[in-house]
Design a protein around this motif. Structure first.
Motif, PDB file in Angstrom:
ATOM      1  N   THR A  29       0.841  -1.193   0.000  1.00 41.81           N
ATOM      2  CA  THR A  29       0.000   0.000   0.000  1.00 41.81           C
ATOM      3  C   THR A  29       0.877   1.244   0.000  1.00 41.81           C
ATOM      4  O   THR A  29       2.109   1.153   0.079  1.00 41.81           O
ATOM      5  CB  THR A  29      -0.903   0.013   1.239  1.00 41.81           C
ATOM      6  OG1 THR A  29      -0.074  -0.092   2.405  1.00 41.81           O
ATOM      7  CG2 THR A  29      -1.876  -1.156   1.210  1.00 41.81           C
ATOM      8  N   ASP A  33       2.167  -0.378   4.758  1.00 41.33           N
ATOM      9  CA  ASP A  33       1.721  -1.042   5.984  1.00 41.33           C
ATOM     10  C   ASP A  33       1.004  -2.360   5.714  1.00 41.33           C
ATOM     11  O   ASP A  33       0.580  -3.047   6.657  1.00 41.33           O
ATOM     12  CB  ASP A  33       0.818  -0.110   6.798  1.00 41.33           C
ATOM     13  CG  ASP A  33      -0.371   0.421   5.999  1.00 41.33           C
ATOM     14  OD1 ASP A  33      -0.440   0.145   4.784  1.00 41.33           O
ATOM     15  OD2 ASP A  33      -1.209   1.114   6.590  1.00 41.33           O
ATOM     16  N   TRP A 172       1.851   9.089  -2.202  1.00 47.94           N
ATOM     17  CA  TRP A 172       0.715   8.502  -1.503  1.00 47.94           C
ATOM     18  C   TRP A 172      -0.523   8.559  -2.397  1.00 47.94           C
ATOM     19  O   TRP A 172      -0.603   9.359  -3.329  1.00 47.94           O
ATOM     20  CB  TRP A 172       0.448   9.251  -0.193  1.00 47.94           C
ATOM     21  CG  TRP A 172       1.511   9.063   0.856  1.00 47.94           C
ATOM     22  CD1 TRP A 172       2.667   8.344   0.734  1.00 47.94           C
ATOM     23  CD2 TRP A 172       1.520   9.604   2.177  1.00 47.94           C
ATOM     24  NE1 TRP A 172       3.390   8.408   1.894  1.00 47.94           N
ATOM     25  CE2 TRP A 172       2.711   9.168   2.802  1.00 47.94           C
ATOM     26  CE3 TRP A 172       0.638  10.402   2.896  1.00 47.94           C
ATOM     27  CZ2 TRP A 172       3.041   9.510   4.107  1.00 47.94           C
ATOM     28  CZ3 TRP A 172       0.959  10.749   4.195  1.00 47.94           C
ATOM     29  CH2 TRP A 172       2.143  10.302   4.790  1.00 47.94           C
ATOM     30  N   SER A 174      -3.439   9.790  -2.045  1.00 50.14           N
ATOM     31  CA  SER A 174      -4.172  11.051  -2.122  1.00 50.14           C
ATOM     32  C   SER A 174      -3.609  11.981  -3.192  1.00 50.14           C
ATOM     33  O   SER A 174      -4.362  12.684  -3.873  1.00 50.14           O
ATOM     34  CB  SER A 174      -4.158  11.757  -0.765  1.00 50.14           C
ATOM     35  OG  SER A 174      -2.837  11.866  -0.280  1.00 50.14           O
ATOM     36  N   ASP A 306      -3.583  14.988   2.393  1.00 48.63           N
ATOM     37  CA  ASP A 306      -3.194  13.937   3.341  1.00 48.63           C
ATOM     38  C   ASP A 306      -2.299  14.485   4.448  1.00 48.63           C
ATOM     39  O   ASP A 306      -1.260  13.912   4.769  1.00 48.63           O
ATOM     40  CB  ASP A 306      -2.496  12.783   2.620  1.00 48.63           C
ATOM     41  CG  ASP A 306      -3.022  11.428   3.100  1.00 48.63           C
ATOM     42  OD1 ASP A 306      -3.734  11.405   4.120  1.00 48.63           O
ATOM     43  OD2 ASP A 306      -2.709  10.407   2.468  1.00 48.63           O
ATOM     44  N   TYR A 309      -3.413  13.197   9.211  1.00 48.95           N
ATOM     45  CA  TYR A 309      -3.247  11.900   9.887  1.00 48.95           C
ATOM     46  C   TYR A 309      -2.524  12.022  11.227  1.00 48.95           C
ATOM     47  O   TYR A 309      -2.695  11.198  12.116  1.00 48.95           O
ATOM     48  CB  TYR A 309      -2.503  10.919   8.976  1.00 48.95           C
ATOM     49  CG  TYR A 309      -1.100  11.350   8.631  1.00 48.95           C
ATOM     50  CD1 TYR A 309      -0.021  10.933   9.386  1.00 48.95           C
ATOM     51  CD2 TYR A 309      -0.860  12.184   7.541  1.00 48.95           C
ATOM     52  CE1 TYR A 309       1.272  11.341   9.072  1.00 48.95           C
ATOM     53  CE2 TYR A 309       0.403  12.602   7.230  1.00 48.95           C
ATOM     54  CZ  TYR A 309       1.467  12.181   7.995  1.00 48.95           C
ATOM     55  OH  TYR A 309       2.741  12.595   7.697  1.00 48.95           O
ATOM     56  N   THR A 344      -8.126  14.339   1.908  1.00 48.19           N
ATOM     57  CA  THR A 344      -7.635  13.407   2.915  1.00 48.19           C
ATOM     58  C   THR A 344      -8.188  12.009   2.668  1.00 48.19           C
ATOM     59  O   THR A 344      -9.336  11.850   2.235  1.00 48.19           O
ATOM     60  CB  THR A 344      -8.023  13.882   4.331  1.00 48.19           C
ATOM     61  OG1 THR A 344      -7.516  12.967   5.302  1.00 48.19           O
ATOM     62  CG2 THR A 344      -9.532  13.994   4.496  1.00 48.19           C
ATOM     63  N   LYS A 345      -7.363  11.027   2.922  1.00 49.11           N
ATOM     64  CA  LYS A 345      -7.815   9.630   2.928  1.00 49.11           C
ATOM     65  C   LYS A 345      -7.930   9.220   4.395  1.00 49.11           C
ATOM     66  O   LYS A 345      -6.903   8.993   5.042  1.00 49.11           O
ATOM     67  CB  LYS A 345      -6.825   8.727   2.184  1.00 49.11           C
ATOM     68  CG  LYS A 345      -7.333   7.298   2.032  1.00 49.11           C
ATOM     69  CD  LYS A 345      -6.409   6.455   1.174  1.00 49.11           C
ATOM     70  CE  LYS A 345      -5.280   5.870   1.990  1.00 49.11           C
ATOM     71  NZ  LYS A 345      -4.529   4.824   1.248  1.00 49.11           N
ATOM     72  N   ARG A 347      -7.804   7.703   7.838  1.00 53.83           N
ATOM     73  CA  ARG A 347      -7.075   6.515   8.304  1.00 53.83           C
ATOM     74  C   ARG A 347      -7.500   6.105   9.709  1.00 53.83           C
ATOM     75  O   ARG A 347      -7.417   4.939  10.061  1.00 53.83           O
ATOM     76  CB  ARG A 347      -5.568   6.768   8.249  1.00 53.83           C
ATOM     77  CG  ARG A 347      -5.079   7.149   6.839  1.00 53.83           C
ATOM     78  CD  ARG A 347      -3.581   7.394   6.794  1.00 53.83           C
ATOM     79  NE  ARG A 347      -3.173   7.987   5.530  1.00 53.83           N
ATOM     80  CZ  ARG A 347      -2.915   7.310   4.422  1.00 53.83           C
ATOM     81  NH1 ARG A 347      -3.040   6.008   4.418  1.00 53.83           N
ATOM     82  NH2 ARG A 347      -2.533   7.931   3.314  1.00 53.83           N
ATOM     83  N   HIS A 348      -7.917   7.069  10.550  1.00 52.85           N
ATOM     84  CA  HIS A 348      -8.388   6.737  11.884  1.00 52.85           C
ATOM     85  C   HIS A 348      -9.332   7.835  12.371  1.00 52.85           C
ATOM     86  O   HIS A 348      -9.278   8.987  11.902  1.00 52.85           O
ATOM     87  CB  HIS A 348      -7.213   6.550  12.863  1.00 52.85           C
ATOM     88  CG  HIS A 348      -6.155   7.598  12.753  1.00 52.85           C
ATOM     89  ND1 HIS A 348      -6.281   8.842  13.322  1.00 52.85           N
ATOM     90  CD2 HIS A 348      -4.947   7.598  12.124  1.00 52.85           C
ATOM     91  CE1 HIS A 348      -5.200   9.557  13.068  1.00 52.85           C
ATOM     92  NE2 HIS A 348      -4.377   8.836  12.341  1.00 52.85           N
ATOM     93  N   GLU A 351      -8.696  11.692  13.481  1.00 54.51           N
ATOM     94  CA  GLU A 351      -8.494  12.780  12.530  1.00 54.51           C
ATOM     95  C   GLU A 351      -9.667  13.753  12.500  1.00 54.51           C
ATOM     96  O   GLU A 351      -9.520  14.905  12.068  1.00 54.51           O
ATOM     97  CB  GLU A 351      -8.281  12.235  11.117  1.00 54.51           C
ATOM     98  CG  GLU A 351      -7.013  11.431  10.912  1.00 54.51           C
ATOM     99  CD  GLU A 351      -6.901  10.918   9.488  1.00 54.51           C
ATOM    100  OE1 GLU A 351      -6.983  11.736   8.557  1.00 54.51           O
ATOM    101  OE2 GLU A 351      -6.756   9.698   9.302  1.00 54.51           O
ATOM    102  N   GLN A 381     -11.563   1.919  -0.054  1.00 54.87           N
ATOM    103  CA  GLN A 381     -11.316   3.103   0.751  1.00 54.87           C
ATOM    104  C   GLN A 381     -11.951   4.306   0.065  1.00 54.87           C
ATOM    105  O   GLN A 381     -12.528   4.190  -1.017  1.00 54.87           O
ATOM    106  CB  GLN A 381      -9.804   3.297   0.930  1.00 54.87           C
ATOM    107  CG  GLN A 381      -9.122   2.131   1.623  1.00 54.87           C
ATOM    108  CD  GLN A 381      -7.610   2.267   1.646  1.00 54.87           C
ATOM    109  OE1 GLN A 381      -7.019   2.955   0.828  1.00 54.87           O
ATOM    110  NE2 GLN A 381      -6.978   1.601   2.606  1.00 54.87           N
TER     111      GLN A 381
END
Length: 390
Positions: A29, A33, A172, A174, A306, A309, A344-345, A347-348, A351, A381
């Motif tokens: 990815t 990760d 990345w 994004s 991005d 994060y 933004t992508k 991720r958690h 954010e 995603q």
């Protein structure tokens, strides 16, 4: 998306039996990760190239090096080691590329990325390490073809990144998605229904009454800022003028950003001087302490891709955005109401505090959209894009 990564520089080996290229790669990815775990084996193709001088010019000649049984990435793999035989060539092999054998699975152009219908894998290029060279190349390259290019040879955005699996100084998801979106906003035709995503942002990017000034925060290797500059250069073939784009990030990002800026000199032509870089730490920005270039003009659009994060950096980021807004509103050469473009992508969940901080500082979402980002043989995603104003 997934990315083919060279774990080290492809290396030419010459023995009595012949020549070959040794390649060590992984498919991960964007943050490295997770490894690609395809339901069906993913076959790869390998293409080399050498330079041939003809008609007073140097031409890069591609050579298909894919073995009769293509190399294959399987679920559970963490690395794939290849020893690819080389045919006898008229000139030394200079570059090598690895990408999926199936075109449908390959992220080659903006028109592949934006529909968001299929999980994709992005190929990778690298210069060859030749025998006797003590310093191997430390970078590899990725390219994205512009679908709106009218040229006989399609124009491509080529970006270099570091070799290996580190997330630093890498491309990345994004950035790739945003370049594809910005091309559509700047150059795509409006359907008869008039329904297009992000009409306010489209209007900002297509305005022709004056030069557009764009400042990017946290530019990384420069994908979005450079991509926008290249897209605007294509737009100038139709109408409009070159925008002034200032990319900013911490000082350690400057070398890679400038290297990628230098790669655009030919395609950008006389607009190359309107693309620049300046270091900017948000701990300084939140106090309104900007460098000479950032302070030199009012900014129509501040863009970040991005950058949400790391929640520790969000308070100074939001204050920097507000300081840029105040700077532009009171600029001596004419006040401007700065808009903020955020991509933004997620991720958690932590954010989401960014939106709370923006609201508390007087920012409001003017428009937004969500883009699908499928992942090959894995849960899909999304990319969220917002335009903020005060």
């Amino acid at each position: 998306m997934h990315y083919i990564r060279f774990c080290r520089t492809p290396e030419l080996h010459i023995t009595r039996a012949g020549a070959s290229v040794k390649i060590v790669l992984a498919i991960t990815t964007d943050l490295s990760d997770a490894f690609l775990s395809p339901r069906s084996p993913l076959q790869l193709t390998i293409v080399g190239a050498y330079t041939q001088h003809r008609d007073g010019k140097d031409h890069l000649i591609p050579v298909n090096l894919t073995p009769s049984t293509p190399p294959t990435w399987l679920a559970g793999m963490r690395v794939l080691k290849l020893d690819v035989p080389l045919p006898l060539l008229p000139q030394p092999l200079e570059t090598i590329q690895v990408r999926p054998l199936r075109r449908l699975l390959t992220a080659m152009g903006t028109s592949d990325v934006l529909p968001g219908k299929q999980g994709l894998v992005m190929g990778v290029y690298a210069d060859m390490l030749r025998p006797g060279h003590s310093l191997p190349p430390s970078v590899c390259f990725r390219s994205l073809r512009f679908s709106a290019s009218d040229d006989v040879v399609p124009q491509t955005l080529q970006i270099e990144e570091d070799l290996g699996e580190s997330i630093a100084r890498h491309i990345w998801d994004s950035g790739i998605v945003m370049v594809s979106l910005l091309e559509d906003l700047c150059l795509g035709s409006v359907p008869e229904s008039g329904q297009r995503r992000l009409p306010l942002l489209r209007g900002i990017l297509r305005a022709q009454d004056r030069q557009l000034n764009v400042l990017e925060l946290g530019c990384g290797v420069g994908v979005m800022g450079i991509g926008l500059a290249r897209i605007m250069a294509l737009r100038r073939q139709q109408a409009g003028r070159a925008p002034h784009i200032l990319m900013t990030d911490l000082p350690e990002a400057e070398e890679k950003a400038r290297a990628n800026m230098a790669r655009q000199a030919g395609p950008l032509g006389d607009a190359a001087g309107s693309l620049d870089f300046e270091p900017l730490d948000w701990e300084d920005g939140k106090e309104g302490a900007f460098g000479e270039k950032a302070a030199s003009r009012a900014w129509d659009l501040v863009a970040l891709c991005d950058c949400t994060y790391n929640t520790d950096t969000l308070p100074p980021l939001v204050k920097t955005l507000s300081a840029l807004h105040a700077h532009s509103a009171g600029h001596g050469q004419g006040s401007v109401e700065t808009q903020v473009l955020v991509a933004t992508k997620p991720r958690h969940s932590s954010e989401r505090i960014f939106w709370d901080l923006m609201a508390a500082d007087g920012w409001a979402v003017r428009e937004q959209t969500v883009l699908s980002l499928p992942v090959l043989d894995a849960e899909g995603q999304t990319m969220e894009v917002y335009l903020f104003g005060k």
